[in-house]
Write an enzyme that holds these catalytic residues in place. Structure first.
Site, PDB file in Angstrom:
ATOM      1  N   ARG A 102     -34.613  20.764 -27.861  1.00 28.24           N
ATOM      2  CA  ARG A 102     -34.561  22.218 -27.635  1.00 28.24           C
ATOM      3  C   ARG A 102     -33.161  22.669 -27.255  1.00 28.24           C
ATOM      4  O   ARG A 102     -32.969  23.786 -26.786  1.00 28.24           O
ATOM      5  CB  ARG A 102     -35.557  22.614 -26.554  1.00 28.24           C
ATOM      6  N   GLY A 131     -39.567  23.599 -28.547  1.00 28.73           N
ATOM      7  CA  GLY A 131     -38.151  23.976 -28.659  1.00 28.73           C
ATOM      8  C   GLY A 131     -37.704  25.019 -27.647  1.00 28.73           C
ATOM      9  O   GLY A 131     -36.569  25.466 -27.661  1.00 28.73           O
ATOM     10  N   ARG A 181     -25.187  26.010 -21.476  1.00 27.85           N
ATOM     11  CA  ARG A 181     -24.606  24.947 -20.656  1.00 27.85           C
ATOM     12  C   ARG A 181     -23.216  24.572 -21.181  1.00 27.85           C
ATOM     13  O   ARG A 181     -22.952  24.678 -22.376  1.00 27.85           O
ATOM     14  CB  ARG A 181     -25.474  23.686 -20.705  1.00 27.85           C
ATOM     15  N   ASP A 261     -31.894   8.818 -21.207  1.00 27.42           N
ATOM     16  CA  ASP A 261     -31.458   9.942 -22.043  1.00 27.42           C
ATOM     17  C   ASP A 261     -30.973  11.112 -21.195  1.00 27.42           C
ATOM     18  O   ASP A 261     -30.450  12.089 -21.744  1.00 27.42           O
ATOM     19  CB  ASP A 261     -32.587  10.402 -22.975  1.00 27.42           C
ATOM     20  N   ASN A 262     -31.144  11.013 -19.879  1.00 28.38           N
ATOM     21  CA  ASN A 262     -30.638  12.058 -18.992  1.00 28.38           C
ATOM     22  C   ASN A 262     -29.405  11.598 -18.226  1.00 28.38           C
ATOM     23  O   ASN A 262     -29.026  12.221 -17.232  1.00 28.38           O
ATOM     24  CB  ASN A 262     -31.737  12.495 -18.016  1.00 28.38           C
ATOM     25  N   ASP A 271     -29.148  17.657 -17.195  1.00 30.94           N
ATOM     26  CA  ASP A 271     -30.574  17.831 -17.450  1.00 30.94           C
ATOM     27  C   ASP A 271     -31.372  18.077 -16.175  1.00 30.94           C
ATOM     28  O   ASP A 271     -32.207  17.266 -15.751  1.00 30.94           O
ATOM     29  CB  ASP A 271     -31.147  16.632 -18.229  1.00 30.94           C
TER      30      ASP A 271
HETATM   31  P1  AMP Z   1     -36.407  15.765 -20.644  1.00 30.43           P
HETATM   32  O1  AMP Z   1     -37.480  15.032 -19.917  1.00 30.43           O
HETATM   33  O2  AMP Z   1     -36.362  17.238 -20.340  1.00 30.43           O
HETATM   34  O3  AMP Z   1     -35.083  15.115 -20.512  1.00 30.43           O
HETATM   35  O4  AMP Z   1     -36.805  15.720 -22.203  1.00 30.43           O
HETATM   36  C1  AMP Z   1     -37.035  14.534 -22.886  1.00 30.43           C
HETATM   37  C2  AMP Z   1     -37.029  14.796 -24.373  1.00 30.43           C
HETATM   38  O5  AMP Z   1     -38.005  15.773 -24.715  1.00 30.43           O
HETATM   39  C3  AMP Z   1     -35.712  15.329 -24.920  1.00 30.43           C
HETATM   40  O6  AMP Z   1     -35.550  14.797 -26.197  1.00 30.43           O
HETATM   41  C4  AMP Z   1     -35.944  16.816 -24.965  1.00 30.43           C
HETATM   42  O7  AMP Z   1     -35.143  17.453 -25.933  1.00 30.43           O
HETATM   43  C5  AMP Z   1     -37.399  16.876 -25.363  1.00 30.43           C
HETATM   44  N1  AMP Z   1     -38.057  18.101 -24.921  1.00 30.43           N
HETATM   45  C6  AMP Z   1     -38.406  18.457 -23.665  1.00 30.43           C
HETATM   46  N2  AMP Z   1     -39.017  19.652 -23.660  1.00 30.43           N
HETATM   47  C7  AMP Z   1     -39.064  20.082 -24.940  1.00 30.43           C
HETATM   48  C8  AMP Z   1     -39.587  21.237 -25.606  1.00 30.43           C
HETATM   49  N3  AMP Z   1     -40.184  22.206 -24.928  1.00 30.43           N
HETATM   50  N4  AMP Z   1     -39.441  21.311 -26.940  1.00 30.43           N
HETATM   51  C9  AMP Z   1     -38.836  20.337 -27.624  1.00 30.43           C
HETATM   52  N5  AMP Z   1     -38.350  19.235 -27.084  1.00 30.43           N
HETATM   53  C10 AMP Z   1     -38.450  19.088 -25.758  1.00 30.43           C
HETATM   54 MG    MG Z   2     -33.318  15.431 -21.047  1.00 31.74          MG
END
Ligand code: AMP
Ligand code: MG
Length: 494
Positions: A102, A131, A181, A261-262, A271
Site C-alpha cells: 500500500r 492498499g 513519508r 520487512d520492517n 513502519d
Molecule cells: P506491516 O505489518 O504493516 O509491516 O505489513 C506487512 C505487509 O502487508 C507489507 O507488505 C504491507 O505492504 C502489507 N500490507 C499491510 N496492510 C495492507 C493493506 N491494507 N493493503 C495492502 N497491503 C498491506
Molecule cells: Mg511494514
C-alpha cells in the site's frame, strides 16, 4: 489498477527536483504504477519542518494541487511512481514475498530524500489487503515519525497526512488517509532476503552495491573482514541497528512489529504501526494486541533486533561467501548495543563520563522503576528537575518503596558530586523528554480528527517536535495517563 485522470498532463510542479535512484535498479526490484485516487481529499496534518527538509517552499501546502499530489490524485512532476518487492520474516516465521502493498515510492529529491505515499491504493504486492491505510493509523504514523525525530532518534519522516471520506473496512468501517513519508531510503532487510531466498544472486549483488555506494561507501574501502565489502555492510548495518534500538530502550519506545520487512537498512525506525511509548515502566510490556506471544515485548527488542540482523547476515551470505566472516561481522552488535544503551542511560542520569559503579546505578533505578511500576517519562523528567534545583519530593512520591529510592538517591547524589554543577541538569533536561506520544494523546487527537477537528493533531505535532522544551501551555500533555489509557487496544489493524 486505476490510473489518475490525466496524471501526466496535469503533473504538479511544487518546485521539487526529482531524481530516482531506486528506479535505476531495474524492474526486478519493483513494479511501476500510479497511485489510485481518493475522492475529495482534505488536509489532516502538515509538517513545515519536513517541507523545509525537502526543499519545498513555505507555501507548499497552500495549493489544491499539492493536496491532490500528496493524496495520489495527481502526479508529482518528475516522479516515477513504483512499488518495490521485498520478502521477510514475520513473527519469527518466513513469510515469503511481501512488498509495498500500500506504499508507492514517488521518487527521490536531488538531495537524496525518497518520497513515498502510504495508503495510496492497490499494488501487485497487496496480497489480501486493500492498499489503503485508515485515518487513525496514519495520524499515529505522522505524529510518531516527527516525535521520534524530535527525540533525536533515527526515523523516517512524515511530510503530511491527507484524508478522504472513502470508506475502508477494518474491524469496523473507517475512512481512508494517505501519509507522505520521507527517508533517504526505504530499503529493508526484507529486500535482501527476497533476492537471496529466490537465489537471484545477481540482483542481490546489485542491491548490496547500491546500498554500499549510496549509503555506506566506507564498506568498499575498509580492510576489515579481509576487505569483504558485504561483511563490512553487515557490520555497519548491525551497528546502526544496535544504536537505534538502544535509543528506543532508553526512551521507552516499543515498536510493536519488528518483522524483518520492517527493519530499515539505514537503521531508521520505520513502519509505525502498533507502537507505544511506555507509560509505567514494565519491561515485559507488549504493546501490540496481535502479538499474543509477546515476541516484540519491550525487553525483547534488543534480542529481536539481533535476530533480525542475523537474518540479514543469512541473506548476504551468498555475497560474503564465508560463513565465519558473516558471523564475525555480527559480533559487534553484542558489544555496541550494551555500550550504546549504557551511554544513553548515563546521559539520562546526567553523567557525561563513565565511572565505575555507573552500571549499578543504572540497574538500581531500573529495578526500582519496574518494581513500583513508575511512569518512566514522568520519573526521568522529574529527576532532571530535581537535579536542576527543584525539590526531591515529586520524585520520591512516585515510589512505594521509599527506603529503596532513598538509598538509590544517596548513591546517585554521591556520583553527582563528581560532575560540574549545572552540567548534569543540562544534560538530563535535553535527554529526558517532557513529552512523548503516549497512546492516549494520539487517541484523543484521533477522536477529534474523526469529527474533522484536526487541531489536536496540529498541537501535538508542535509539542512533539521539541519534546525537551517546557511548552507550559501544554502541561496537560505531560501528565499521567488517564485510567482509560490502559484499555486502548492497538493491533496490527491499520
Ligand atoms: P506491516 O505489518 O504493516 O509491516 O505489513 C506487512 C505487509 O502487508 C507489507 O507488505 C504491507 O505492504 C502489507 N500490507 C499491510 N496492510 C495492507 C493493506 N491494507 N493493503 C495492502 N497491503 C498491506
Ligand atoms: Mg511494514
Amino acid at each position: 489498477m486505476n490510473k489518475p485522470l490525466d496524471a501526466h498532463l496535469q503533473a504538479v510542479d511544487l518546485g521539487l527536483r526529482l531524481n530516482n535512484r531506486f528506479a535505476t535498479l531495474g524492474e526486478a526490484f519493483f513494479t511501476p504504477l500510479q497511485p489510485t485516487p481518493l475522492p475529495k481529499p482534505y488536509w489532516v496534518g502538515q509538517s513545515a519542518a519536513v517541507a523545509t527538509h525537502l526543499g519545498l517552499n513555505a507555501d507548499a501546502f497552500s495549493s489544491d494541487a499539492a493536496l491532490q499530489a500528496f493524496t495520489g490524485n495527481l502526479a508529482l512532476a518528475g516522479s516515477q511512481p513504483l512499488a518495490s518487492v521485498y520478502s521477510g520474516h514475520q513473527f519469527g516465521q518466513w513469510a515469503g514475498q511481501l512488498g509495498d502493498g500500500r506504499a508507492i515510492l514517488l521518487g527521490e529529491t536531488v538531495d537524496g530524500l525518497e518520497i513515498q505515499l502510504k495508503g495510496s491504493g492497490l499494488t501487485p504486492y497487496s496480497r489480501m489487503g486493500d492498499g489503503r491505510a485508515v485515518l487513525r493509523s496514519s495520524i499515529r504514523e505522522f505524529l510518531c515519525s516527527e516525535a521520534m525525530h524530535g527525540l533525536g532518534i533515527p526515523t523516517s519522516r512524515a511530510l503530511c497526512v491527507t484524508g478522504s471520506d472513502a470508506p475502508v473496512r477494518r474491524e469496523e468501517m473507517e475512512t481512508a488517509a494517505v501519509v507522505t513519508r520521507v527517508a533517504p531510503s526505504f530499503i529493508r532487510f526484507g529486500h535482501f532476503e527476497h533476492f537471496s531466498a529466490n537465489e537471484q544472486y545477481d540482483e542481490l549483488k546489485v542491491l548490496a552495491d547500491f546500498v554500499i555506494d549510496n549509503f555506506y561507501p566506507d564498506c568498499r574501502s575498509s580492510s576489515l573482514y579481509s576487505g569483504n565489502p558485504y561483511a563490512n555492510l553487515l557490520d555497519a548495518v548491525s551497528q546502526r541497528t544496535a544504536a537505534t534500538v538502544a535509543q528506543w530502550q532508553a526512551v521507552g519506545f516499543c515498536h510493536g512489529v519488528m518483522n524483518t520487512d520492517n527493519m530499515s537498512i539505514l537503521g531508521l525506525t520505520i513502519d509505525y504501526g502498533p507502537f507505544q511509548f511506555l507509560d509505567a515502566f514494565n519491561p515485559a510490556h507488549i504493546c501490540n494486541h496481535s502479538d499474543t506471544q509477546g515476541r516484540y515485548a519491550y525487553h525483547r527488542q534488543p534480542n529481536i533486533a539481533y535476530w533480525n540482523v542475523f537474518c540479514l547476515g543469512q541473506a548476504l551470505l551468498p555475497l560474503i561467501e564465508d560463513q565465519a566472516l558473516a558471523l564475525a561481522a555480527l559480533e559487534p552488535y553484542k558489544t555496541v548495543f550494551p555500550q550504546q544503551l549504557e551511554l544513553r542511560m548515563r546521559h539520562k542520569l546526567g553523567l557525561s563520563d563513565s565511572r565505575e559503579g555507573d552500571k549499578a546505578l543504572i540497574e538500581g533505578i531500573l529495578k526500582l522503576l519496574a518494581q513500583d511500576k513508575v511512569d518512566c517519562t514522568i520519573f526521568w523528567r522529574r529527576l532532571s528537575q530535581y537535579v536542576a534545583g527543584k525539590s526531591v519530593d515529586t520524585v520520591r512520591d512516585l515510589f512505594l518503596d521509599r527506603p529503596g529510592f532513598d538509598a538509590w538517591l544517596l548513591s546517585f547524589s554521591k556520583r553527582l558530586e563528581q560532575i560540574i554543577p549545572g552540567l548534569a541538569a543540562d544534560l538530563m533536561l535535553k535527554t529526558n523528554p517532557k513529552y512523548v506520544l503516549r497512546n492516549h494523546l494520539g487517541e484523543q487527537a484521533i477522536r477529534q480528527a474523526k469529527l474533522k477537528d484536526f487541531s489536536g493533531v496540529h498541537t501535538l505535532l508542535k509539542v512533539l517536535e521539541s519534546p525537551f522544551d517546557e511548552h507550559p501551555e501544554h502541561n496537560d500533555y505531560a501528565g499521567f495517563p488517564p485510567d482509560w489509557a490502559a484499555g486502548i487496544e492497538i493491533s496490527c489493524s491499520s
